[in-house]
Design a protein around this motif. Structure first.
Motif, PDB file in Angstrom:
ATOM      1  N   UNK B 522      -1.055 -75.509  29.366  1.00 49.01           N
ATOM      2  CA  UNK B 522      -0.755 -74.125  29.744  1.00 49.01           C
ATOM      3  C   UNK B 522       0.743 -73.830  29.572  1.00 49.01           C
ATOM      4  N   UNK B 523       1.089 -72.544  29.694  1.00 45.51           N
ATOM      5  CA  UNK B 523       2.504 -72.175  29.632  1.00 45.51           C
ATOM      6  C   UNK B 523       3.169 -72.490  30.966  1.00 45.51           C
ATOM      7  N   UNK B 524       4.490 -72.512  30.964  1.00 42.89           N
ATOM      8  CA  UNK B 524       5.230 -72.803  32.197  1.00 42.89           C
ATOM      9  C   UNK B 524       4.819 -71.839  33.312  1.00 42.89           C
ATOM     10  N   UNK B 525       4.771 -70.567  32.988  1.00 41.61           N
ATOM     11  CA  UNK B 525       4.406 -69.557  33.969  1.00 41.61           C
ATOM     12  C   UNK B 525       2.998 -69.801  34.517  1.00 41.61           C
ATOM     13  N   UNK B 526       2.071 -70.123  33.605  1.00 40.74           N
ATOM     14  CA  UNK B 526       0.687 -70.365  34.038  1.00 40.74           C
ATOM     15  C   UNK B 526       0.589 -71.608  34.934  1.00 40.74           C
ATOM     16  N   UNK B 527       1.338 -72.645  34.566  1.00 39.10           N
ATOM     17  CA  UNK B 527       1.301 -73.873  35.379  1.00 39.10           C
ATOM     18  C   UNK B 527       1.818 -73.580  36.782  1.00 39.10           C
ATOM     19  N   UNK B 528       2.930 -72.853  36.839  1.00 37.72           N
ATOM     20  CA  UNK B 528       3.504 -72.505  38.137  1.00 37.72           C
ATOM     21  C   UNK B 528       2.483 -71.737  38.974  1.00 37.72           C
ATOM     22  N   UNK B 529       1.860 -70.730  38.340  1.00 37.54           N
ATOM     23  CA  UNK B 529       0.905 -69.898  39.052  1.00 37.54           C
ATOM     24  C   UNK B 529      -0.293 -70.721  39.524  1.00 37.54           C
ATOM     25  N   UNK B 530      -0.723 -71.631  38.671  1.00 33.58           N
ATOM     26  CA  UNK B 530      -1.898 -72.443  39.013  1.00 33.58           C
ATOM     27  C   UNK B 530      -1.604 -73.336  40.228  1.00 33.58           C
ATOM     28  N   UNK B 531      -0.405 -73.911  40.266  1.00 31.18           N
ATOM     29  CA  UNK B 531      -0.042 -74.758  41.412  1.00 31.18           C
ATOM     30  C   UNK B 531       0.012 -73.913  42.688  1.00 31.18           C
ATOM     31  N   UNK B 532       0.656 -72.753  42.591  1.00 33.68           N
ATOM     32  CA  UNK B 532       0.746 -71.899  43.779  1.00 33.68           C
ATOM     33  C   UNK B 532      -0.641 -71.481  44.251  1.00 33.68           C
ATOM     34  N   UNK B 533      -1.526 -71.131  43.300  1.00 30.80           N
ATOM     35  CA  UNK B 533      -2.888 -70.727  43.657  1.00 30.80           C
ATOM     36  C   UNK B 533      -3.622 -71.860  44.360  1.00 30.80           C
ATOM     37  N   UNK B 534      -3.474 -73.070  43.808  1.00 30.92           N
ATOM     38  CA  UNK B 534      -4.172 -74.228  44.394  1.00 30.92           C
ATOM     39  C   UNK B 534      -3.691 -74.498  45.815  1.00 30.92           C
ATOM     40  N   UNK B 535      -2.371 -74.411  46.017  1.00 28.64           N
ATOM     41  CA  UNK B 535      -1.832 -74.652  47.362  1.00 28.64           C
ATOM     42  C   UNK B 535      -2.363 -73.598  48.319  1.00 28.64           C
TER      43      UNK B 535
END
Lengths: 111, 556
Positions: B522-535
């Motif tokens: 994924x892109x950097x932005x998507x990875x960041x968003x995915x981690x935040x969503x998971x948390x």
């Protein structure tokens, strides 16, 4: 948190029980060590066996105590940190400075 | 004497020790040779003895100046009974209790040091007027609402505020005084710059400054008392040789529908926040004054929060507080980072309910290198946020003037150690990325960033260095690696991995590592968003316990 003070030979053992966290508990550790240094104690073993949780302020109190003891030409070592405490000491890099023991008599004879 | 009786000794910080009375004569006094040495001035050098005779213990005063007491009765010679309280001279620092040998040591801890407990709910809120009760309400409020993992007592919260004030101003002492029912100011908190409580009920301080601030409802700041002497000529400023003083009124305010900002300011003064110092010099700048005022605001706000909760305006208040916290944090976050062509970066900082000490910094250097820094200051509150801001400033300035990584980190550490009075620490991950993918980093006690390669391997980035601000004798040595196109580095603070769900489980390092590994494409932005969503979905329903800060770097 409670601190019980024992002495074996020249080593002062502080048995901590309860969480070592922000507020009175970390202040109590720092001040107790300071007071004991004033009473000419030089070798300290901090027993963390009954300390489930340490937070960053607790780590701060350990650092501060270590430094005060070192400045008084003494030594401060750590006994039986919980898994979580051990992890915290690892991450914060303190393992490279603090000596950690799992066995009390080994710790005492190391001074 | 098979199993001797013992003395239980509790110092004023609650530390307990037991001394067995294993001798026929056990001596007490100020000299070191005594079996029990007490350092108080009110204790004579050879003060008293505990003598064992005919199966009984006798406390005997051996000609002391200030007397020996059992249960507050002065005694010359007295047979000791189980649980008798012994006082030597005027020494109030140690509580000494006699325990006889028929009682097991375990059960002897009859009144062990109280833990940090919270006060019980209050029943009749109309009755509640005194400042002290306000604080109890605050305590309860925090218990209910706080997202901290641990409970704090109201005094602890006020302690933190005073400590922060001392830290901000570089003052030597700080006091928080609250108005009592009679309308007079009473000391609530008294602290020194080593974060220790000062003992006593009365302290030498500038009464006229306090009065001016309290009565006139205005901030008073004095940088060199000799200059301002005319203003306060009557009084103790000069005789105390205090050079720098700041005093900020704590103003009562109430956030309710029909009140605007002006009514708010007219509300009365409920106390003052006061700091002073013997040191000359412009430590108390206009900036620190503004920060002090925001601290004072914080203090009153904390007190007032309680009231609001009782008025069931909880949600609105939390929103307001979050808004404030965000404002502070936004002010500290780096300005927009222009995406370069050799990597992409996404970063976020989500402050928790209380302003925390997380920070991150992205610094593009002129020669094409880029600096990534992510840190966490111990403690919470405005003081932590301030130190974070200072660290950010120092990093900026030093990297921009082209100092190498090791030097920047070493000098930041030294600067923090020199401020050792503040007793604050920073865990920091700091890295420099060259245009060719060369990645040099130092990890000073921070959570290990995850490097996930397109090959499927992961690496945890550590240099095993000690956190900053602890010891001036440690060296900070960098490590290097090379990032290939598509490789991802995720830097984060413990707000991510220590996020707790309803079952009291932590999000954990492994979960994060797995997640990053799965997200490499994924892109950097998507990875960041995915981690935040998971948390977020992991902790669903629970308030956020700590700041969450994240930098995701992905090589192009």
């Amino acid at each position: 948190m409670e601190i019980h003070i024992r002495t074996t030979g020249s080593v002062t053992i502080l048995d901590l029980s309860g969480n070592l966290i922000i507020g009175r508990s970390e202040e109590s550790l720092r001040e107790t060590v300071k007071q004991l240094i004033a009473e000419e104690r030089r070798f300290f073993l901090i027993n963390l066996a009954e300390v489930p949780t340490i937070d960053s302020s607790g780590i701060g109190a350990m650092i501060k105590s270590f430094t005060s003891v070192k400045e008084a030409n003494g030594k401060l070592k750590v006994l039986k940190p919980s898994r979580m405490a051990q992890q915290l000491l690892t991450i914060t890099g303190l393992l490279s400075v603090l000596e950690i023991f799992d066995d009390e008599s080994a710790a005492i004879s190391s001074f | 004497m098979q199993k001797p009786a013992q003395l239980k000794i509790v110092n004023r910080f609650g530390a307990t020790r037991f001394l067995p009375l294993g001798k026929s004569v056990f001596t007490i006094g100020r000299k070191a040779e005594n079996d029990l040495q007490l350092l108080s001035d009110t204790v004579s050098r050879q003060h008293a003895e505990i003598v064992y005779e005919d199966d009984a213990y006798y406390l005997v005063d051996i000609g002391s100046k200030r007397g020996t007491f059992v249960n507050d009765q002065r005694v010359e010679r007295c047979a000791l009974q189980h649980l008798d309280r012994v006082r030597i001279g005027g020494d109030e620092d140690q509580q000494i209790t006699f325990l006889d040998n028929t009682v097991e040591r375990a059960s002897a801890i009859f009144d062990s040091h109280p833990r940090l407990t919270l006060t019980p709910p209050l029943q009749d809120r109309d009755r509640i007027t005194s400042a002290n009760e306000e604080l109890q309400k605050l305590s309860r409020y925090i218990e209910v609402n706080q997202a901290f993992k641990f409970s704090l007592t109201p005094d602890d919260v006020l302690l933190l505020i005073v400590d922060a004030a001392i830290e901000i101003t570089g003052a030597e002492r700080g006091f928080l005084m609250l108005r009592n029912q009679a309308g007079d100011l009473e000391f609530k908190i008294a602290r020194d710059n080593n974060r220790n409580s000062l003992v006593g009920n009365v302290f030498e301080m500038s009464r006229s400054v306090v009065e001016e601030s309290f009565k006139q409802n205005r901030s008073v700041i004095i940088n060199d008392s000799r200059e301002s002497a005319a203003l306060f000529a009557r009084e103790s400023v000069r005789s105390l040789d205090l050079r720098s003083i700041a005093c900020i009124p704590l103003r009562r305010f109430q956030m309710s529908e029909n009140m605007d900002a002006t009514t708010m300011l007219k509300r009365d003064v409920i106390g003052v926040l006061y700091v002073d110092s013997h040191v000359v010099g412009g430590t108390l700048t206009q900036t620190s004054l503004r920060l002090l005022e925001s601290l004072a605001f914080e203090a009153t706000k904390s007190l007032e929060n309680v009231r609001l909760m009782h008025e069931e305006q909880e949600e609105k208040q939390i929103e307001q507080e979050l808004g404030m916290a965000r404002q502070v944090q936004v002010a500290l976050s780096p300005t927009a980072f222009k995406q370069p062509d050799h990597f992409e970066v996404a970063a976020d900082n989500i402050p928790s309910r209380y302003v925390g000490g997380d920070f991150y910094e992205l610094i593009p250097l002129k020669d094409g290198r880029s600096v990534f820094a992510l840190g966490d200051v111990s403690g919470k509150g405005v003081a932590a946020a301030l130190l974070a801001a200072m660290a950010q400033g120092a990093l900026q300035a030093q990297f921009v003037s082209n100092l190498p990584l090791t030097e920047v980190i070493t000098s930041l550490n030294k600067a923090l150690v020199q401020r050792s009075a503040s007793n604050r620490f920073i865990t920091l991950f700091c890295a420099v990325l060259d245009r060719d993918g060369h990645f040099t980093y130092i990890n000073a006690g921070h959570n290990l960033p995850i490097l996930a390669r397109t090959t499927g391997e992961t690496e945890m980035l550590t240099t095993k260095s000690v956190l900053l601000g602890a010891f001036d004798f440690v060296e900070y040595k960098p490590r290097q690696t090379r990032l290939a196109p598509g490789d991802v580095v995720v830097m984060y603070t413990d707000g991510v991995t220590e996020a707790v769900n309803a079952d009291n489980q932590m999000f954990g390092d492994e979960r994060l590592e797995r997640l990053v590994k799965q997200s490499v494409s994924l892109s950097a932005e998507q990875i960041k968003q995915r981690i935040l969503d998971e948390v977020l979905s992991f902790t669903r329903g629970l308030p956020q316990g700590d700041d969450i800060t994240l930098i995701v770097l992905k090589m192009k």
